[in-house]
Design a protein around this motif. Structure first.
Motif, short mmCIF file in Angstrom:
data_model
loop_
_atom_site.label_atom_id
_atom_site.label_comp_id
_atom_site.label_asym_id
_atom_site.label_seq_id
_atom_site.Cartn_x
_atom_site.Cartn_y
_atom_site.Cartn_z
N VAL A 251 -3.82 -35.52 -4.76
CA VAL A 251 -2.62 -36.31 -5.05
C VAL A 251 -2.90 -37.80 -5.09
O VAL A 251 -2.00 -38.59 -5.42
N GLY A 252 -4.12 -38.23 -4.77
CA GLY A 252 -4.37 -39.66 -4.82
C GLY A 252 -5.76 -40.01 -4.37
O GLY A 252 -6.48 -39.21 -3.77
N HIS A 253 -6.15 -41.29 -4.68
CA HIS A 253 -7.44 -41.81 -4.29
C HIS A 253 -7.26 -43.21 -3.72
O HIS A 253 -6.35 -43.95 -4.13
N VAL A 254 -8.14 -43.57 -2.80
CA VAL A 254 -8.10 -44.89 -2.17
C VAL A 254 -9.50 -45.48 -2.26
O VAL A 254 -10.46 -44.90 -1.73
N ALA A 255 -9.64 -46.63 -2.88
CA ALA A 255 -10.96 -47.28 -3.01
C ALA A 255 -11.33 -47.94 -1.69
O ALA A 255 -10.48 -48.46 -0.95
N LEU A 256 -12.65 -47.94 -1.39
CA LEU A 256 -13.17 -48.54 -0.17
C LEU A 256 -14.21 -49.59 -0.51
O LEU A 256 -14.92 -49.47 -1.52
N PRO A 257 -14.38 -50.61 0.33
CA PRO A 257 -15.40 -51.63 0.04
C PRO A 257 -16.81 -51.13 0.28
O PRO A 257 -17.76 -51.67 -0.26
N GLN A 258 -16.96 -50.09 1.15
CA GLN A 258 -18.28 -49.56 1.47
C GLN A 258 -18.19 -48.05 1.60
O GLN A 258 -17.10 -47.48 1.61
N ASP A 259 -19.36 -47.43 1.76
CA ASP A 259 -19.38 -45.98 1.95
C ASP A 259 -18.74 -45.62 3.27
O ASP A 259 -19.05 -46.22 4.32
N PRO A 260 -17.84 -44.62 3.30
CA PRO A 260 -17.25 -44.17 4.57
C PRO A 260 -18.27 -43.39 5.39
O PRO A 260 -19.04 -42.60 4.84
N VAL A 261 -18.26 -43.65 6.72
CA VAL A 261 -19.19 -42.96 7.62
C VAL A 261 -18.44 -41.95 8.49
O VAL A 261 -18.93 -40.88 8.81
N ALA A 262 -17.22 -42.31 8.90
CA ALA A 262 -16.41 -41.42 9.74
C ALA A 262 -14.95 -41.75 9.47
O ALA A 262 -14.60 -42.86 9.04
N LEU A 263 -14.09 -40.77 9.74
CA LEU A 263 -12.65 -41.03 9.57
C LEU A 263 -11.86 -40.13 10.50
O LEU A 263 -12.32 -39.08 10.95
N GLY A 264 -10.63 -40.57 10.76
CA GLY A 264 -9.67 -39.79 11.54
C GLY A 264 -8.32 -39.91 10.88
O GLY A 264 -8.01 -40.89 10.20
N VAL A 265 -7.48 -38.89 11.07
CA VAL A 265 -6.17 -38.84 10.43
C VAL A 265 -5.10 -38.67 11.50
O VAL A 265 -5.22 -37.81 12.38
#
Length: 841
Positions: free
Chosen positions: A160-174
């Motif tokens: 349903v969507g995309h979010v651009a990031l300035p760098q490569d993601p290493v970890a995430l939490g929701v």
């Protein structure tokens, strides 16, 4: 500082090697849901186990393997995620996400792999407002710097969507709609619903030791710069201070109120509330942590351990037992919302109370008192510590906590009396502060009795009398015994009185006055009288009134005269008069009270007061002091006879007839109109010229000049009736010239008197006569002048002609003018003559 055992470690599951060859497959990750354990292995296997009935704590009795799924030929299972609302198990391996049924471990048709994934996270909450139900899944592609937002349904998913990031993601939490992403040098918050991005802070971990974990509702736990475990809400603020943990932390988890930091061989447990290290648990080759309601799971290479937190109540009690009061209070306040209100209140009270005991034994008495009052300490706990201060309540059981600096006050009273005195002073002040409060109502008898004993032994007379003279709960049997031992009989009476035993109280004071009991207290007799004045029990008053009057009639009569106005009806005047018949001094005082203060209109009271005065005056054998008192009574008698008009003249005359009270006889004759006889008694029998003149003045007051002249002429004739009183007659004339009419005086004077003898009287009489005549002439002339002035004003007002008709009215009374009876003012207004004179007078 001694380490507290907060978490207990239990082995949940251990992989047993099979065959002779060494099993190289180890645990990589795990997931837990309702006793269902999912383990991801290094060789790509997903192991599904059921732990049976187990709620944490000890090692479970049975762990049963339910299923096993080989994901492929190779590649470790990096992450597992259960979606209970959809019955899905997300498996992250080989850079892709595969969806399995969480119970059968079979792939879900229609849910193909999501490939080229580096990290992912899923919301714990499904959308409750949409049909069909879905769960949000956030993935990061390894090929591009972006996040993808997916909706996972039971049988499908969609991007349903995309979010651009300035760098490569290493970890995430929701957390709900908020995603916290860690790149190689910073942390970023992004809300994919409202499309809001917030850059938090940078870090220096590169791509290693980066931690992004959900720590609770609306909050993330991050590994910040300088090895700080930082808490950040979805709004980008921190509600808890950061935790300083060691270097090389592999993973972290929050199990409120603690945060656990994992190293390969150790788990460090810190408090979120005060950020201090509380416990460390040794592990072997650990890899990850997972927090759940049952505890915190530790994933090791071949073992799964569960760290179960002990009950919060036990933790607080443990800190309290070790006298770590600040930590206990911090922990208790931090978890208040997670405890039942009663449990919180009891533990909070225990902490405050224990702190009070520690301050008490340190001799920090103000702080100890404040803490004892704040904690609602049972006062008997303190009273029971002191020597010779026994607790009298049979239901009391001490629950005093043991503290390391406790002292034995019995020993202290013998070895260090000065310090023990400070403890006594503290007890006095503390008991006074709580007396009458809700805290003091637990044992009012013990409090008041203890205060009584303290005051008595310290000889604090002021506070002792204040205690026993006011309502109190002292135990009579104990206190009376001690007072008798100390010969304090007056205080015994006060104690009886405060407990409503007035008969015993007054009898005790009577024994002191009679010398039966020896007590140096002054003013006991007056105290008895004052008490009887205030009592409402008539039978008690009647029991002691005779004894009081026999000792002092003047003081005793105040029992009747100084009562509260509302209590006057207790004794009818006739009843009191009958009782006081044998006590003449008290009788006269009570009659004075009736006549002068209550303003009695009863003839009997006035007559009886007069005859009582006469009886007292006529008592034989009076001493010098009695004669002085007699003069005062004579004065009272005369004042009564002069001022009162209610007494019976005949009854008083009958009593006074045979006495030498000539002034009284004269007053009575004057009341009957026999002034010549009255003056004859004063002149011939009393032989008091001044009394005779005073009689004339007092009798003629307000009667007019004619009556006054007649009365003084009568006195002159009495003097002239005796040849020996010529000098008094001359003095009377010379000293009272204005009260005599010369025309009446001259005919009655003896012919033998010379003009020289009467010169002063005649000169002053003539001067007075001339003065009066001149004053009358002056007044007459002034009146004439005033009359002429008004005539002149009238003449001036009537010189002009005035035409009258019906419209002409008086400016003063507004009546019509007619006839000659009017005049004109200077202003030209017409006014009736009588109105004009009324205005000017």
């Amino acid at each position: 500082m001694e380490e507290t055992c907060i978490f207990r470690s239990a082995l949940l599951f251990e992989k047993v090697p099979t065959g002779r060859s060494k099993d190289k497959s180890t645990f990589e990750c795990m997931e837990w849901f309702c006793n269902n354990l999912y383990i991801g292995l290094k060789d790509g296997v997903v192991l599904y186990l059921n732990v049976g009935r187990w709620s944490g704590g000890e090692q479970p009795e049975r762990v049963r393997e339910v299923g096993r799924r080989q994901m492929g030929r190779g590649g470790a299972v990096i992450q597992l995620k259960v979606l209970p609302v959809l019955n899905h198990l997300l498996v992250f391996w080989d850079s892709s996400i595969t969806v399995l049924n969480m119970f059968s471990l079979e792939p879900i048709p229609g849910l193909k792999k999501i490939q080229n994934i580096s990290v992912f996270g899923a919301s714990h909450l499904a959308s409750a407002f949409s049909q069909p139900v879905f769960v949000s899944l956030i993935t990061a592609s390894s090929r591009r710097r972006a996040l993808s937002v997916h909706h996972i349904y039971v049988d499908r998913w969609e991007t349903v969507g995309h979010v651009a990031l300035p760098q490569d993601p290493v970890a995430l939490g929701v957390c709900e709609s908020c995603v916290c992403v860690a790149t190689s040098d910073r942390y970023i918050l992004h809300d994919h619903v409202i499309q809001n991005t917030l850059h938090l802070f940078t870090h220096n971990h590169g791509k290693r030791n980066i931690i992004v974990k959900e720590s609770g509702k609306r909050e993330f736990l991050l590994n910040g710069p300088g090895n700080l475990g930082m808490f950040v809400t979805k709004d980008g603020v921190s509600e808890h201070p950061p935790v300083q943990w060691p270097e090389g932390v592999l993973d972290a988890a929050v199990h409120f109120p603690y945060v656990l930091a994992l190293q390969s061989q150790m788990v460090f447990i810190y408090s979120i509330l005060d950020q201090k290290l509380k416990q460390s648990v040794s592990v072997h080759n650990a890899k990850a942590l997972l927090s759940s309601t049952e505890g915190v799971f530790v994933v090791c290479e071949r073992e799964i351990h569960c760290l179960t937190q002990s009950p919060l109540e036990d933790q607080v009690e443990g800190l309290l037992a070790n006298e770590r009061l600040d930590e206990a209070l911090t922990l208790l306040d931090g978890v208040q919302t997670r405890l039942p209100p009663d449990s919180y209140e009891n533990m909070h009270r225990n902490i405050i109370c224990t702190s009070g005991w520690i301050h008490f034994y340190r001799e920090a008495f103000p702080e100890a008192e404040e803490l004892f009052i704040k904690s609602g300490l049972d006062p008997r706990e303190i009273i029971s510590l002191y020597p010779e201060m026994t607790v009298l309540s049979s239901d009391f059981k001490s629950q005093r906590p043991l503290v390391s600096n406790a002292k034995d006050l019995w020993t202290l009273s013998k070895e260090d009396w000065t310090t023990f005195q400070q403890y006594l002073s503290f007890l006095c002040h503390f008991l006074r502060e709580i007396r009458g409060t809700t805290q003091g109502q637990v044992c009012p008898q013990d409090i008041d009795t203890a205060l009584f004993q303290l005051y008595l032994r310290q000889e604090d007379q002021k506070n002792l009398e204040l205690l026993v003279s006011c309502p109190n709960d002292c135990i009579l049997q104990v206190c009376v015994s001690e007072l008798e031992h100390h010969k304090r009989f007056f205080t015994i009476g006060q104690l009886y009185q405060s407990h409503g035993q007035h008969l015993k109280a007054i009898q005790t004071w009577v024994d002191i006055v009679e010398g039966v009991c020896v007590d140096l207290q002054p003013g006991v007799f007056q105290h008895i009288v004052n008490t009887l004045c205030q009592l409402k029990q008539k039978f008690i008053i009647m029991k002691f009134i005779d004894w009081v009057l026999q000792r002092d009639q003047k003081v005793g009569v105040s029992i009747f005269t100084k009562r509260v106005p509302n209590d006057q009806s207790m004794f009818a005047p006739e009843e009191v008069l009958t009782f006081l018949a044998n006590f003449p001094a008290a009788l006269s005082l009570y009659l004075e009270y009736l006549v002068h203060e209550l303003h009695s209109k009863e003839e009997k009271h006035h007559t009886l007061l007069a005859t009582t005065y006469i009886s007292q005056i006529l008592q034989p054998g009076q001493s010098t002091l009695d004669r002085e008192v007699d003069a005062g009574i004579r004065e009272k008698l005369q004042q009564l006879l002069w001022q009162s008009s209610i007494y019976s003249t005949d009854a008083v005359q009958m009593t006074i007839q045979s006495s030498a009270l000539h002034v009284g006889k004269a007053i009575l004759l004057g009341r009957a109109g026999h002034h010549r006889e009255a003056l004859a008694i004063l002149v011939n029998q009393e032989k008091d010229q001044q009394a005779a003149e005073n009689y004339c003045r007092r009798t003629s007051a307000g009667q007019g000049q004619e009556f006054t002249q007649q009365l003084f002429l009568c006195l002159l004739q009495v003097y002239l009736g005796s040849s020996q009183r010529a000098a008094e007659a001359v003095d009377l004339l010379n000293n009272n010239v204005h009260t005599f009419n010369p025309l009446r005086v001259l005919p009655v004077l003896p012919g033998s008197w010379s003009l020289q003898l009467l010169r002063r009287f005649l000169c002053e009489s003539l001067r007075e006569t001339v003065h009066e005549k001149r004053m009358r002439n002056l007044e007459m002339n002034l009146a004439k002048v005033e009359n002429l002035r008004h005539k002149h004003a009238w003449m001036e007002a009537t010189q002009q002609k005035v035409r009258l008709d019906r419209s002409c009215v008086c400016e003063c009374c507004r009546r019509q003018l007619s006839g000659p009876g009017f005049l004109r003012r200077k202003s030209g207004e017409l006014i009736h003559t009588h109105c004009y004179f009324a205005e000017n007078h």
